[in-house]
Design a protein around this motif. Sequence first.
Motif, PDB file in Angstrom:
ATOM      1  N   VAL A 146      36.280  58.439  80.320  1.00 51.87           N
ATOM      2  CA  VAL A 146      36.803  57.148  79.848  1.00 51.87           C
ATOM      3  C   VAL A 146      35.703  56.095  79.882  1.00 51.87           C
ATOM      4  O   VAL A 146      35.560  55.286  78.948  1.00 51.87           O
ATOM      5  CB  VAL A 146      38.007  56.712  80.712  1.00 51.87           C
ATOM      6  N   VAL A 147      34.901  56.084  80.948  1.00 53.75           N
ATOM      7  CA  VAL A 147      33.794  55.133  81.029  1.00 53.75           C
ATOM      8  C   VAL A 147      32.791  55.373  79.902  1.00 53.75           C
ATOM      9  O   VAL A 147      32.316  54.433  79.257  1.00 53.75           O
ATOM     10  CB  VAL A 147      33.103  55.233  82.409  1.00 53.75           C
ATOM     11  N   CYS A 148      32.479  56.634  79.668  1.00 49.78           N
ATOM     12  CA  CYS A 148      31.548  56.971  78.584  1.00 49.78           C
ATOM     13  C   CYS A 148      32.107  56.561  77.226  1.00 49.78           C
ATOM     14  O   CYS A 148      31.370  56.106  76.342  1.00 49.78           O
ATOM     15  CB  CYS A 148      31.236  58.462  78.591  1.00 49.78           C
ATOM     16  N   SER A 149      33.405  56.714  77.064  1.00 47.72           N
ATOM     17  CA  SER A 149      34.048  56.295  75.818  1.00 47.72           C
ATOM     18  C   SER A 149      33.893  54.788  75.616  1.00 47.72           C
ATOM     19  O   SER A 149      33.587  54.321  74.513  1.00 47.72           O
ATOM     20  CB  SER A 149      35.527  56.683  75.843  1.00 47.72           C
ATOM     21  N   SER A 150      34.097  54.034  76.682  1.00 47.86           N
ATOM     22  CA  SER A 150      33.936  52.575  76.594  1.00 47.86           C
ATOM     23  C   SER A 150      32.496  52.195  76.300  1.00 47.86           C
ATOM     24  O   SER A 150      32.227  51.245  75.554  1.00 47.86           O
ATOM     25  CB  SER A 150      34.395  51.914  77.893  1.00 47.86           C
ATOM     26  N   LEU A 151      31.559  52.927  76.862  1.00 51.79           N
ATOM     27  CA  LEU A 151      30.135  52.629  76.651  1.00 51.79           C
ATOM     28  C   LEU A 151      29.704  52.838  75.206  1.00 51.79           C
ATOM     29  O   LEU A 151      28.654  52.333  74.793  1.00 51.79           O
ATOM     30  CB  LEU A 151      29.282  53.484  77.579  1.00 51.79           C
ATOM     31  N   LEU A 152      30.511  53.574  74.435  1.00 51.03           N
ATOM     32  CA  LEU A 152      30.191  53.746  73.018  1.00 51.03           C
ATOM     33  C   LEU A 152      30.213  52.409  72.269  1.00 51.03           C
ATOM     34  O   LEU A 152      29.630  52.281  71.191  1.00 51.03           O
ATOM     35  CB  LEU A 152      31.181  54.723  72.368  1.00 51.03           C
ATOM     36  N   LEU A 153      30.906  51.403  72.855  1.00 48.96           N
ATOM     37  CA  LEU A 153      30.917  50.070  72.239  1.00 48.96           C
ATOM     38  C   LEU A 153      29.532  49.435  72.241  1.00 48.96           C
ATOM     39  O   LEU A 153      29.287  48.470  71.515  1.00 48.96           O
ATOM     40  CB  LEU A 153      31.909  49.151  72.970  1.00 48.96           C
ATOM     41  N   GLN A 154      28.635  49.963  73.061  1.00 52.79           N
ATOM     42  CA  GLN A 154      27.264  49.438  73.075  1.00 52.79           C
ATOM     43  C   GLN A 154      26.569  49.676  71.743  1.00 52.79           C
ATOM     44  O   GLN A 154      25.598  48.998  71.404  1.00 52.79           O
ATOM     45  CB  GLN A 154      26.461  50.102  74.210  1.00 52.79           C
TER      46      GLN A 154
END
Length: 426
Positions: free
Chosen positions: A407-415
């Motif tokens: 989930v954290v990695c998924s959110s980091l895709l917003l970078q």
Amino acid sequence: MLFVSLNQVVVAAFLTWLGWFIPGEARIYPRIWIPKAMDAFEFALQFGISVLVVACPCALGLATPTAVMVATGKGASQGVLIKGGNALEKAHKVKTVVFDKTGTLTVGKPSVVSSVLFSKFSMEDFCEMTIAAEANSEHPIARAVVEHAKRLCQKYGSQNEHFTDIKDFEVHPGAGVSGKVGDRTILVGNKRLMRLFDVPLGHEVDDYVTENEQLARTCVLVSIDGKPAGAFAVTDPVKPEAARVISFLHSMSISSVMVTGDNWATATAIAGEVGIQKVFAETDPLGKADKIKELQLNGGSVAMVGDGINDSPALVAADVGIAIGAGTDVAIEAADVVLIKSSLEDVITAIDLSRKTMRRIRINYVWALGYNVLGMPIAAGILYPFTGIRLPPWLAGACMAASSISVVCSSLLLQSYKKPLHVSSP
């Protein structure tokens, strides 16, 4: 929500333990299923612990805050300062964007292109009295008038040593200013201010105002002792990106509206230049807020873009207040989003980033829930009777951690977010 989910997980883990312990004690399933050095109680307990660990709702709790944190940081790096998750959530629902005119759709650096006298006052006295009144105003147009009047004073040889003090100074929001210079009453503002003080405007004044308003200029009228003394025609060029932003908003199914304290003729001319069809002109600060509320009653979320003190009530009334970074401190404080670079293109960025963030949050939730929906039956031992595969507690812990990390990695895709290509400057 998290507390409720945790309770449900505990109940599921307890039922799993009972589901394996009771049949084990009753020898319903073969004894060979139970590993050596274990009894039915420990065997069932491991299934219960695995369910408890693998179904931990940590990933659900991380789905929203991680995405919001990454998005706000990314927005700041793109020149859009978003004040918290609430503003980010509301921005994706925006269906109408309301723009102020001066300093928002226009460059905000007005300049005087012409001046005229309507009385027998000398140009020196006229300019000196105008400077005394307008020097106390913070409006961009007032500053332009003061600068032009000072140049005229220098041209006519005046050093601006007289009438430097004004008494009974009063600001009339959306109209102008008034006060007394010496024993004379002076008004500096628009036609609404003149009507408010019953100043008669003759054909000469009306013709001058009409001529300049048709050219998208703002006329600043000056009255001394209840009679028209002169006027200044002020122009403020439209921002080069304004028309492009309005067009792109339309492609996003977002309507655009202009609300301004300026006159109808100038407002309509500017609106036509940038592609805005709905205009509210000659509106005071509280009237702007009322217009926002009217649009909200018609349905849909409303964003307000402004830069001045006069825009603050509307910025607060809007679902999402967007302030131009070069605007006043009051407007910036009242807004939910600040466009640090003062570019209208960042209005698109704020809304688009909000939509991308909400989509990412939904993906996070679907992933976290799907992970648990698939993982819990396996942890509960649904495959064990058929394949002999079970999930030990240590492996369940690793799966739980993997869920949170995913989930954290998924959110980091917003970078990797980039501004819409059609809006970005070439």
